[in-house]
Structure formats: structure tokens, C-alpha cells
Design a protein around this motif. Structure first.
Motif, PDB file in Angstrom:
ATOM      1  N   GLN A  54       0.814  -1.176  -0.083  1.00  0.00           N
ATOM      2  CA  GLN A  54       0.055  -0.145   0.023  1.00  0.00           C
ATOM      3  C   GLN A  54       0.917   1.240  -0.104  1.00  0.00           C
ATOM      4  OE1 GLN A  54      -1.755   0.909   3.984  1.00  0.00           O
ATOM      5  NE2 GLN A  54      -1.488  -1.517   4.062  1.00  0.00           N
ATOM      6  N   THR A  55       0.285   2.491  -0.280  1.00  0.00           N
ATOM      7  CA  THR A  55       1.208   3.565  -0.396  1.00  0.00           C
ATOM      8  C   THR A  55       1.622   3.931   1.001  1.00  0.00           C
ATOM      9  OG1 THR A  55      -0.444   4.495  -2.024  1.00  0.00           O
ATOM     10  CG2 THR A  55       1.058   6.089  -0.873  1.00  0.00           C
ATOM     11  N   VAL A  56       2.742   4.214   0.947  1.00  0.00           N
ATOM     12  CA  VAL A  56       3.567   4.669   2.355  1.00  0.00           C
ATOM     13  C   VAL A  56       4.468   6.057   2.070  1.00  0.00           C
ATOM     14  CG1 VAL A  56       5.410   3.114   1.721  1.00  0.00           C
ATOM     15  CG2 VAL A  56       4.988   3.866   4.196  1.00  0.00           C
ATOM     16  N   THR A  57       4.501   6.840   2.994  1.00  0.00           N
ATOM     17  CA  THR A  57       5.435   7.951   2.814  1.00  0.00           C
ATOM     18  C   THR A  57       6.826   7.784   3.417  1.00  0.00           C
ATOM     19  OG1 THR A  57       4.832   9.103   4.776  1.00  0.00           O
ATOM     20  CG2 THR A  57       3.458   9.475   2.619  1.00  0.00           C
ATOM     21  N   LYS A  58       7.617   8.497   3.204  1.00  0.00           N
ATOM     22  CA  LYS A  58       9.372   8.409   3.889  1.00  0.00           C
ATOM     23  C   LYS A  58       9.030   8.666   5.384  1.00  0.00           C
ATOM     24  CE  LYS A  58      13.687  10.153   3.383  1.00  0.00           C
ATOM     25  NZ  LYS A  58      14.752  11.080   2.723  1.00  0.00           N
ATOM     26  N   GLU A  59       8.186   9.770   5.596  1.00  0.00           N
ATOM     27  CA  GLU A  59       8.044  10.044   7.178  1.00  0.00           C
ATOM     28  C   GLU A  59       7.514   9.033   7.835  1.00  0.00           C
ATOM     29  OE1 GLU A  59       7.116  11.645   4.558  1.00  0.00           O
ATOM     30  OE2 GLU A  59       8.766  13.481   4.498  1.00  0.00           O
ATOM     31  N   LYS A  60       6.411   8.223   7.204  1.00  0.00           N
ATOM     32  CA  LYS A  60       5.733   7.158   7.882  1.00  0.00           C
ATOM     33  C   LYS A  60       6.684   6.095   8.160  1.00  0.00           C
ATOM     34  CE  LYS A  60       2.449   4.407   9.462  1.00  0.00           C
ATOM     35  NZ  LYS A  60       1.766   4.793  10.874  1.00  0.00           N
ATOM     36  N   HIS A  83       7.000   0.525  -1.725  1.00  0.00           N
ATOM     37  CA  HIS A  83       8.156  -0.132  -1.314  1.00  0.00           C
ATOM     38  C   HIS A  83       9.018   0.977  -0.341  1.00  0.00           C
ATOM     39  CE1 HIS A  83       7.334  -3.317  -4.236  1.00  0.00           C
ATOM     40  NE2 HIS A  83       8.017  -4.116  -3.612  1.00  0.00           N
ATOM     41  N   ILE A  84       9.825   0.076   0.565  1.00  0.00           N
ATOM     42  CA  ILE A  84      10.624   0.929   1.458  1.00  0.00           C
ATOM     43  C   ILE A  84      11.882   0.078   1.258  1.00  0.00           C
ATOM     44  CG2 ILE A  84      11.107   1.458   3.942  1.00  0.00           C
ATOM     45  CD1 ILE A  84       7.996   1.030   4.613  1.00  0.00           C
ATOM     46  N   SER A  85      12.827   1.205   1.041  1.00  0.00           N
ATOM     47  CA  SER A  85      14.258   0.703   1.005  1.00  0.00           C
ATOM     48  C   SER A  85      14.943   1.250   2.082  1.00  0.00           C
ATOM     49  CB  SER A  85      15.067   1.003  -0.390  1.00  0.00           C
ATOM     50  OG  SER A  85      14.316   0.386  -1.574  1.00  0.00           O
ATOM     51  N   ALA A  86      15.717   0.533   2.815  1.00  0.00           N
ATOM     52  CA  ALA A  86      16.402   1.044   4.127  1.00  0.00           C
ATOM     53  C   ALA A  86      18.009   0.340   4.044  1.00  0.00           C
ATOM     54  CB  ALA A  86      15.737   0.559   5.102  1.00  0.00           C
ATOM     55  N   ARG A  87      18.838   1.364   4.301  1.00  0.00           N
ATOM     56  CA  ARG A  87      20.322   0.687   4.236  1.00  0.00           C
ATOM     57  C   ARG A  87      20.891   1.031   5.581  1.00  0.00           C
ATOM     58  NH1 ARG A  87      24.792   4.098   1.116  1.00  0.00           N
ATOM     59  NH2 ARG A  87      25.125   4.553   3.180  1.00  0.00           N
ATOM     60  N   GLY A 109      -0.052  -5.288   7.214  1.00  0.00           N
ATOM     61  CA  GLY A 109      -0.951  -6.542   7.274  1.00  0.00           C
ATOM     62  C   GLY A 109       0.121  -7.484   6.629  1.00  0.00           C
ATOM     63  N   ALA A 110      -0.688  -8.810   6.219  1.00  0.00           N
ATOM     64  CA  ALA A 110       0.330  -9.959   6.012  1.00  0.00           C
ATOM     65  C   ALA A 110       0.767 -10.012   4.672  1.00  0.00           C
ATOM     66  CB  ALA A 110      -0.789 -11.048   6.247  1.00  0.00           C
TER      67      ALA A 110
END
Length: 303
Positions: A54-60, A83-87, A109-110
Motif C-alpha cells: 500500500q502507499t507509504v510515505t518516507k516520514e511514515k 516499497h521501502i528501501s532501508a540501508r 498487514g500480512a
């Protein structure tokens, strides 16, 4: 057809050299002061690619990581903003990775999926060295190929111009702090391979024109080279535009994981088209003109 009424590339060669040298110097200064923005492929750490469905913001995303005391060094949103990319500069433990996945699943969610990429310090160093070896080996074989097909002057000019193209891509990524990862390396290597194509097209026409021309002075050589460039200009433009269109589509419509690859390709393609005309050709002109001057002096001595 005489192409002398068109733009004289040889006349303005010093301006081209100065422009390229300025850009590369800025890149070198930035690298010396701040280094490259290495991704997890060349820097020990852990990279996470999390699909949340689902849609997500960088702040979230940053808020979620902060809530479990696992704030990454870099957070970005990709795909269709789902999609969230984290390093992380440190290597995460299995417990920490599981904690992140559990928190994401509880929040979104699942349907949450998670891809983990971990690189140890030894592997990071090894990848960096292999990247250098790959570029060096490709340049050596290109130099051998051009030397056998043409002559050493063409090979020297081509190799310097190819290294110029690779360094331009590196300089641009350093200046604008784009992430350097394995797709970036692939883009640099393909840039080297593609760049030689433009140069071979021009050099082939130069060699052909040399067979039917009597080059005795620097002006003769300059006119021959300018004519050769303009005779192949349409072909080079069409070829570059076609590949740039494909790379541009990858950058605009492609997934987040290949955007930097496409961007590096765009920079490399543009630099390759420029260097074929404005760097490689003038360099060959300088080398060839030096041999003409030597022959002229030798003839004067004999007389």
C-alpha cells in the motif's frame, strides 16, 4: 562533399578539453573530500527492500523504524510508493531483521514482503577490488583490439576517451551523491563497451578518408577529421538517441532498483557521444599532427 562550412571541432578542441577537465576536477575534489556514496554492495552493512502492499510515505517509514530503535542510515520510497528501501551501515542480526518484519506486518498487514541484502567488510573490499579489475581488464582488451584493427594512435585516443566517459559517470554520481552499487558498476562497464562503438565508427571513416587524401599539413589533417566527423554525424546521433530513449524509459518507468542503473547509462551514453567527437578525435589529431611535423622536419633535413 566538403564539410568545412560546418562547425570546426578541431579548432575548438582546447575548449572541449578544458570543459571535461573542469568537470573531472570537480568530481575528484568531491571524492577526496566526501568520498563516494557507496551502497551496501561496496560498504559493509545491511540493505532491506520491504514491499508493504500500500502507499507509504518516507516520514511514515522513518517513524516506524524509530519506534523500534532501528533507524537506518538511508530510507527511500520506491515502486508505486509501496516499497521501502532501508540501508544500515551496520550488519543487522537475525533478531533485528525479524523485529523489523514483524513491525511492518503489524502496521501494513500480512501482505508485507522483505528482501535482505547483507555484505560483510571482507566481501565489500573484495567487490570493490573486482570492480577495479573489471574496468582495467576491459580497457586493456579494448586497447589491444583497436591497436590491431587500426594503429596505436587510434588506440591511445580511444582508451583516454573511454576512461573519460567512465570518470564522467563517476564524477556525476560523486557530485550529486547518487548511490554507488553493483548496478552502477554494470552501467559503467556497458558504457565502456558502448562508447567504443561510436569511436570505431568515426575512426573507420577517418582511416577510409586517409586512403584517398594527401595529408601534408595540419590544416589538411584538420579538414579530413572534421569531414569524417560530419559524414558519420547522422548515424551517431540516431544510434545514441535510440539507446537514450530506451534508457530514459527505464529511468522513468522502471522500478526503483534499476533507476540508478538507467541514470548512469544516460550519463555514460551522453558522455560517450560527446567524447567520440570532442575528445577522442582531437586527441588522435594531436598525435597524428605530431608525426606529420616530424616527417616535415625530416624532409627539410634531407633537402
Amino acid at each position: 562533399m566538403d564539410y568545412r562550412q560546418h562547425f570546426d571541432f578541431m579548432k575548438h578542441r582546447n575548449k572541449f578539453f578544458a570543459a571535461s577537465a573542469s568537470l573531472l576536477m570537480i568530481g575528484i575534489i568531491v571524492i577526496a573530500l566526501f568520498s563516494m556514496n557507496f551502497g551496501v554492495d561496496f560498504k559493509a552493512g545491511t540493505g532491506l527492500d520491504i514491499g508493504v502492499g500500500q502507499t507509504v510515505t518516507k516520514e511514515k517509514a522513518e517513524e516506524i523504524f524509530a519506534s523500534i530503535d532501528l533507524k537506518p542510515a538511508i530510507v527511500s520510497i520506491g515502486g508505486n510508493n509501496d516499497h521501502i528501501s532501508a540501508r544500515y551501515d551496520a550488519i543487522l542480526t537475525e533478531e533485528q531483521i525479524k523485529k523489523i518484519n514483524t513491525t511492518m506486518a503489524a502496521t501494513f498487514g500480512a501482505q508485507v514482503s522483505q528482501e535482505v541484502n547483507t555484505v560483510s567488510p571482507d566481501i565489500a573490499v573484495e567487490l570493490g577490488l573486482k570492480a577495479i579489475y573489471a574496468v582495467a581488464i576491459s580497457c586493456v582488451f579494448i586497447c589491444i583490439y583497436v591497436s590491431l584493427r587500426f594503429e596505436w594512435r587510434f588506440a591511445v585516443a580511444a582508451i583516454i576517451a573511454i576512461l573519460h566517459d567512465a570518470l564522467v559517470v563517476i564524477a556525476m554520481f560523486a557530485i550529486f551523491r547518487f548511490e554507488v552499487n553493483l548496478p552502477f558498476l554494470a552501467a559503467v562497464l556497458t558504457t565502456i563497451g558502448y562508447s567504443i562503438n561510436d569511436k570505431i565508427v568515426i575512426f573507420d571513416r577517418v582511416r577510409e578518408n586517409l586512403r584517398f587524401s594527401k595529408v601534408k599539413t595540419s590544416d589538411d589533417l584538420s579538414n579530413l577529421l572534421n569531414n569524417s566527423i560530419w559524414q558519420t554525424m547522422a548515424r551517431n546521433i540516431y544510434t545514441v538517441l535510440t539507446v537514450l530513449l530506451a534508457a530514459g524509459c527505464l529511468f522513468i518507468f522502471g522500478s526503483e532498483s534499476i533507476k540508478l542503473f538507467a541514470l548512469a547509462k544516460i550519463i555514460g551514453l551522453a558522455s560517450g557521444a560527446y567524447s567520440s567527437i570532442c575528445i577522442a578525435s582531437p586527441l588522435w589529431y594531436l598525435l597524428k599532427n605530431k608525426s606529420l611535423s616530424s616527417k616535415t622536419r625530416a624532409n627539410v633535413v634531407k633537402e
